[in-house]
Design a protein around this motif. Structure first.
Motif, mmCIF file in Angstrom:
data_model
loop_
_atom_site.group_PDB
_atom_site.id
_atom_site.type_symbol
_atom_site.label_atom_id
_atom_site.label_comp_id
_atom_site.label_asym_id
_atom_site.label_seq_id
_atom_site.Cartn_x
_atom_site.Cartn_y
_atom_site.Cartn_z
ATOM 1 N N SER A 146 -25.732 78.541 15.510
ATOM 2 C CA SER A 146 -24.896 77.714 15.784
ATOM 3 C C SER A 146 -23.349 78.250 16.228
ATOM 4 C CB SER A 146 -24.824 76.928 14.478
ATOM 5 O OG SER A 146 -24.233 77.267 13.444
ATOM 6 N N TYR A 153 -16.576 82.645 9.275
ATOM 7 C CA TYR A 153 -18.001 82.514 8.750
ATOM 8 C C TYR A 153 -19.152 81.895 8.994
ATOM 9 C CZ TYR A 153 -13.989 83.413 4.808
ATOM 10 O OH TYR A 153 -13.005 83.330 3.527
ATOM 11 N N CYS A 154 -20.400 82.372 8.465
ATOM 12 C CA CYS A 154 -21.993 81.731 8.891
ATOM 13 C C CYS A 154 -21.765 80.112 9.144
ATOM 14 C CB CYS A 154 -23.110 81.918 7.853
ATOM 15 S SG CYS A 154 -23.315 84.036 8.293
ATOM 16 N N ASP A 155 -21.613 80.187 7.456
ATOM 17 C CA ASP A 155 -21.319 78.135 7.379
ATOM 18 C C ASP A 155 -20.614 78.271 5.920
ATOM 19 O OD1 ASP A 155 -23.222 79.831 5.376
ATOM 20 O OD2 ASP A 155 -24.541 78.714 6.367
ATOM 21 N N SER A 156 -20.512 77.217 5.641
ATOM 22 C CA SER A 156 -20.077 76.796 4.294
ATOM 23 C C SER A 156 -20.048 77.670 2.879
ATOM 24 C CB SER A 156 -19.974 74.783 4.138
ATOM 25 O OG SER A 156 -21.171 74.766 3.690
ATOM 26 N N THR A 157 -21.685 77.594 3.257
ATOM 27 C CA THR A 157 -22.164 78.367 1.871
ATOM 28 C C THR A 157 -20.935 79.969 1.856
ATOM 29 O OG1 THR A 157 -23.851 77.825 1.970
ATOM 30 C CG2 THR A 157 -23.792 79.698 0.659
ATOM 31 N N LYS A 171 -17.839 80.475 11.858
ATOM 32 C CA LYS A 171 -17.198 79.201 11.454
ATOM 33 C C LYS A 171 -15.590 79.553 11.675
ATOM 34 C CE LYS A 171 -20.471 76.666 11.991
ATOM 35 N NZ LYS A 171 -20.634 75.529 13.695
ATOM 36 N N CYS A 176 -19.498 87.528 9.969
ATOM 37 C CA CYS A 176 -19.167 87.307 8.579
ATOM 38 C C CYS A 176 -18.355 87.146 7.950
ATOM 39 C CB CYS A 176 -20.838 85.967 7.762
ATOM 40 S SG CYS A 176 -20.375 84.857 6.766
#
Length: 572
Positions: free
Chosen positions: A106, A119-123, A109, A96
């Motif tokens: 998962s 990135y790991c996620d939207s955060t 992204k 990330c």
């Protein structure tokens, strides 16, 4: 790959040279007591520094950090987020770009615009967006102009300096954030001619990356002259820290003005690590932790190592001079030991003693035990020269052509060993550590007992060399011990029924017991090197779990032996 997966998959990563930290080019005091001035006014800067330390200056090491209280080994002095940080190009699709963490279950992204950053996620994406929105456009522009896929992403330095300028623009030139960066030392006035070409190339590349038509357009970032631009580049190149994962594998580069205050010593009393502490939320990573390596007294300067301290004195001095523009005058450089383990060989008479490694200037060398002179010094010098060339080549190609790098280490290690070099001697130690990483990375479910045993022996030789150089508790030692313990704990494909005296490594239950003891040593070392309050970092917590698992396994084995004895009829 996680630490806990090694036993099943027999694959892991290894950190080769120890964490590289770069910052203001200074050195530690000489034998004479340096003139130390009182604490410098902070002017509102360095608010992350604890009250137990203060910024001072002395006539030898310049500005640095001094302790005001007793500090214990394993104590975390402070932990800060870097002002800026970027992943290395080869790591961008595997980590990330915001928290520098491994992919979640998962998966990562991908940025749909630049298609270079993940990135790991939207955060994490939201956290990074204020800077990445500028970076995203620059990456797309650079990619379209790149002549090949290999050059489709700019260098780590260009991307990191780009982030510095965008943050300067966002926070303004009078902010604490910007003033801390500008307070870092620049070597513009004494840069060697050899650095001019590199600085010129970085300047042109940076302007191109930012999409500017000329250096004059840098005024929007608070860079008002060519001198300011050179200062920016000089501050970056001499104050950069390598970001690592929890196992000390390099991930990228970062800049932290507070940590950059710490001066250098080849025998440091503190280390800078990224233990990835679970107590902190993901959004706080990556966190730089400054950890006390040995007890520090009030009035003592806090020092870390900027370079790989397994190198001999001449190479350490050359590296520091080239990158940080100073001659190191730490105790280890001014008064090296008569028998430096980095430059030593076994007595040719096999008395058990050691000899200093011969040099071109001083080929005569004698054993420290029996005083016998080494006769074939030319052969030793030739072996060391060829070994150094092989190590340099292997380091360059280790990721692009690992087969070539492995071939070099496989070929040269026996030559250096035959020449009589000790396990801690350079370049044998460097080649051994590199070779160990190749053996571990080639683990598979079908590896033979011979391959596994050979990996244990190579890992043990690497650890033996490191123990002779690093003080107890050094994070590099802790990781090396953990690696060896993991390999010893791997299920043997063909355990031997008996253990011959003197044969290493042992097999069966003795091997498991050795793995357990090594895990205990690793745990103790990691608790110092990565901080006691951090429980030794992510690796320390994995080691703790491995110890618990082995205790249960050894307990089951012991119970099984008792059952066998009870069920076996007694001989009449």
């Amino acid at each position: 790959m996680s630490f806990s997966d090694l036993r099943a998959s027999r694959k892991t990563k290894s950190y080769v040279n120890g964490p590289s930290t770069k910052k203001e080019a200074r050195e530690v005091p000489s034998e004479q007591q340096p003139a130390v001035e009182s604490a410098l006014p902070s002017n509102g800067l360095y608010r992350d520094l604890p009250l137990s330390i203060e910024v001072r200056t002395c006539d030898i090491s310049g500005r640095g950090l001094w302790s005001k209280v007793n500090l214990a080994a394993g104590q975390v002095l402070f932990a800060v987020q870097p002002h800026v940080a970027v992943l290395s190009t080869e790591k961008m699709d595997g980590y990330c770009s915001a928290c520098f963490g491994l992919p979640p279950p998962s998966g990562l992204k991908r940025c749909t615009q630049c298609r270079s950053v993940w990135y790991c996620d939207s955060t994490c994406q939201t956290k990074d967006w204020s800077v990445h929105k500028h970076e995203c456009t620059s990456l797309q522009r650079w990619s379209k102009a790149a002549p090949s896929d290999d050059l489709s992403i700019p260098s780590d330095a260009i991307r990191c300096m780009g982030r510095i300028l965008w943050m300067r623009q966002k926070k303004r030139v009078d902010s604490v954030w910007t003033r801390e960066l500008d307070a870092m030392q620049s070597h513009r006035k004494n840069l060697p001619l050899s650095a001019s070409e590199m600085h010129t190339h970085l300047a042109h590349s940076l302007v191109q990356y930012l999409g500017l038509s000329s250096p004059d357009d840098l005024r929007q970032f608070g860079i008002n002259s060519s001198g300011d631009l050179v200062d920016l580049i000089s501050r970056f190149t001499t104050n950069t820290f390598t970001i690592t994962d929890a196992a000390l594998c390099p991930l990228g580069v970062s800049v932290s003005p507070a940590v950059a205050l710490i001066n250098h010593s080849c025998d440091p009393n503190a280390v800078i690590v990224f233990p990835r502490v679970s107590a902190h939320p993901q959004a706080d990573e990556p966190l730089m932790h400054v950890v006390v390596l040995r007890n520090i007294l009030p009035g003592e300067e806090i020092v870390t190592a900027y370079i790989d301290t397994t190198l001999p004195r001449s190479l350490r001095q050359g590296s520091l001079k080239e990158t940080y523009h100073f001659d190191c005058r730490c105790q280890l450089c001014r008064s090296p030991p008569d028998m430096d383990p980095r430059e030593s060989m076994w007595c040719t008479k096999a008395c058990g003693g050691m000899c200093p490694l011969p040099t071109e200037e001083n080929p005569l060398t004698r054993c420290n035990e029996c005083n016998s002179a080494v006769q074939s010094t030319d052969a030793v010098l030739d072996a060391v020269r060829v070994g150094q060339e092989a190590l340099d080549k292997a380091i360059v190609v280790q990721f692009k052509d690992p087969a070539k790098a492995r071939q070099l280490s496989t070929k040269l290690i026996p030559i250096l060993t035959s020449a009589g070099l000790t396990p801690s001697c350079h370049p044998l130690l460097g080649l051994t550590i590199l070779h160990k990483s190749f053996l571990i990375s080639s683990f598979s479910s079908s590896c033979t007992q011979e391959y596994l045993d050979n990996t244990v022996r190579v890992a043990t030789k690497a650890l033996t060399g490191l123990v002779s150089i690093h003080r107890e508790g050094h994070p590099v030692l802790g990781i090396a011990l953990a690696e060896l313990a993991k390999i010893l704990a791997v299920d043997e494909p063909s355990p031997r029924e008996t253990n011959e005296p003197g044969f290493y490594p042992p097999s069966g239950p003795p091997r498991l017991n050795l793995a357990y003891d090594t895990f205990i040593r690793a745990r103790n070392s990691l608790m110092i090197g990565f901080g006691r309050m951090n429980e030794g970092g992510e690796i320390g917590r994995h080691v703790r779990d491995a110890i618990v698992s082995l205790e249960k396994e050894i307990g089951v084995w012991k119970q099984g032996v008792r059952n066998v004895f009870q069920d076996t009829p007694k001989s009449k």
